[in-house]
Scaffold this motif. Sequence first.
Motif, PDB file in Angstrom:
ATOM      1  N   TYR A  69       0.846  -1.200   0.000  1.00  0.00           N
ATOM      2  CA  TYR A  69       0.000   0.000   0.000  1.00  0.00           C
ATOM      3  C   TYR A  69       0.880   1.249   0.000  1.00  0.00           C
ATOM      4  CZ  TYR A  69      -3.340   3.529   1.550  1.00  0.00           C
ATOM      5  OH  TYR A  69      -4.102   4.666   1.650  1.00  0.00           O
ATOM      6  N   ASN A  72       2.345   2.015  -3.192  1.00  0.00           N
ATOM      7  CA  ASN A  72       1.308   2.266  -4.202  1.00  0.00           C
ATOM      8  C   ASN A  72       1.126   1.081  -5.160  1.00  0.00           C
ATOM      9  OD1 ASN A  72      -0.749   4.033  -5.099  1.00  0.00           O
ATOM     10  ND2 ASN A  72       0.498   4.699  -6.822  1.00  0.00           N
ATOM     11  N   LEU A  74      -1.228  -1.286  -5.253  1.00  0.00           N
ATOM     12  CA  LEU A  74      -2.507  -1.582  -4.609  1.00  0.00           C
ATOM     13  C   LEU A  74      -3.038  -2.974  -4.949  1.00  0.00           C
ATOM     14  CD1 LEU A  74      -4.277   1.891  -4.945  1.00  0.00           C
ATOM     15  CD2 LEU A  74      -2.776   1.028  -3.140  1.00  0.00           C
ATOM     16  N   ILE A 101      -8.616   1.196   0.648  1.00  0.00           N
ATOM     17  CA  ILE A 101      -8.062   1.145  -0.708  1.00  0.00           C
ATOM     18  C   ILE A 101      -9.158   1.356  -1.742  1.00  0.00           C
ATOM     19  CG2 ILE A 101      -6.983  -0.353  -2.428  1.00  0.00           C
ATOM     20  CD1 ILE A 101      -5.414  -1.640  -0.100  1.00  0.00           C
ATOM     21  N   TYR A 102     -10.246   0.607  -1.613  1.00  0.00           N
ATOM     22  CA  TYR A 102     -11.315   0.710  -2.605  1.00  0.00           C
ATOM     23  C   TYR A 102     -11.958   2.100  -2.601  1.00  0.00           C
ATOM     24  CZ  TYR A 102     -11.125  -4.318  -3.568  1.00  0.00           C
ATOM     25  OH  TYR A 102     -10.731  -5.573  -3.955  1.00  0.00           O
ATOM     26  N   GLU A 104     -10.428   4.952  -1.821  1.00  0.00           N
ATOM     27  CA  GLU A 104      -9.469   5.838  -2.493  1.00  0.00           C
ATOM     28  C   GLU A 104      -9.543   5.678  -4.009  1.00  0.00           C
ATOM     29  OE1 GLU A 104      -5.474   5.493  -1.140  1.00  0.00           O
ATOM     30  OE2 GLU A 104      -5.958   6.026   0.929  1.00  0.00           O
ATOM     31  N   CYS A 105      -9.764   4.462  -4.468  1.00  0.00           N
ATOM     32  CA  CYS A 105      -9.839   4.176  -5.906  1.00  0.00           C
ATOM     33  C   CYS A 105     -11.238   4.430  -6.477  1.00  0.00           C
ATOM     34  CB  CYS A 105      -9.438   2.727  -6.177  1.00  0.00           C
ATOM     35  SG  CYS A 105      -7.729   2.351  -5.737  1.00  0.00           S
ATOM     36  N   GLU A 106     -12.155   4.872  -5.615  1.00  0.00           N
ATOM     37  CA  GLU A 106     -13.546   5.146  -6.014  1.00  0.00           C
ATOM     38  C   GLU A 106     -14.226   3.912  -6.600  1.00  0.00           C
ATOM     39  OE1 GLU A 106     -13.719   8.640  -8.438  1.00  0.00           O
ATOM     40  OE2 GLU A 106     -12.841   9.918  -6.892  1.00  0.00           O
ATOM     41  N   GLU A 107     -13.874   2.751  -6.058  1.00  0.00           N
ATOM     42  CA  GLU A 107     -14.514   1.496  -6.444  1.00  0.00           C
ATOM     43  C   GLU A 107     -15.674   1.253  -5.483  1.00  0.00           C
ATOM     44  OE1 GLU A 107     -13.869  -0.399  -8.988  1.00  0.00           O
ATOM     45  OE2 GLU A 107     -11.984   0.462  -9.718  1.00  0.00           O
TER      46      GLU A 107
END
Length: 279
Positions: A69, A72, A74, A101-102, A104-107
């Motif tokens: 993480y 970076n 991910l 994580i998700y 931050e990734c807009e998942e």
Amino acid sequence: MRLEKDEEARKYLNIATSQEHEFIAYAYNTLSKLEYDSGNLDECLKVCQKYVNSNMSYDAYMYMAKCFYDLNELGNAIDCLEEAIAIQAYYYNPYVMLLEIYWECEEIEAVQSVISRFERLGYENDSVEYYKARLLLRDGKNQESNEKLLKLLEKKGTQEATLSEDDYLNVYALVGTNYERMDQEENSLIYLKQGLECIPEDEFFVNRIAKVHHVLGNFEEECKCYDDILKMSESERYIKIAYEGKAAALSCMKKFEDAKDSRLRNTKMLLSHYREFKA
């Protein structure tokens, strides 16, 4: 390690991992913590590989996930977290890190999926509730979002509290946002000011407070906030915001010459930075 004598600690841990013995996995685990906390991520990953197949494999995968993480990487971090869940399905830490994580990734679908997986375990966790509240805010369900966030704030300072101080700062900001969206600016101010009390002279909270004052028509208070930002901040972004915001507030007070002066100061600052960049 607790005395922060890292080299001394490393010396003894190297001895403890120099040959096979019953507790070698514990020694590797401690060494991985030392290397991670020291910022030696590549070394930490190497150490983790040496005990990833031991009875402490969960810890190895969690340290690997943290390293990836921070680097970076991910995808690798997510893979390690899933391995950790496969080993210890009822531990909350890997779920929380997956959510981070998700998000931050807009998942968003992945965020919802992780929350559903955690809910099937049958117990609550403050960090998971925090992400549930963020999803509700994102969907415009501000009252429901605030109900969860305010419950988290009730725990602050108690033995039940599990969120970090940074998490609580985010909670104050989110509560303020929810109240703003519900046109309850007075309540928004209460929680934004509480957030500022936790981290005095923070540009983010001062700027948010200034904007709420603008909506309420408290233009003098708004100007004071922007003056505070100009005194405390070295951030070009926040200085620009402060000059522009103060100019708008002064215009609303019909102090047009002062508003013009604030805009000129902003322009001069931008020109100065532009010349420095060109040079």
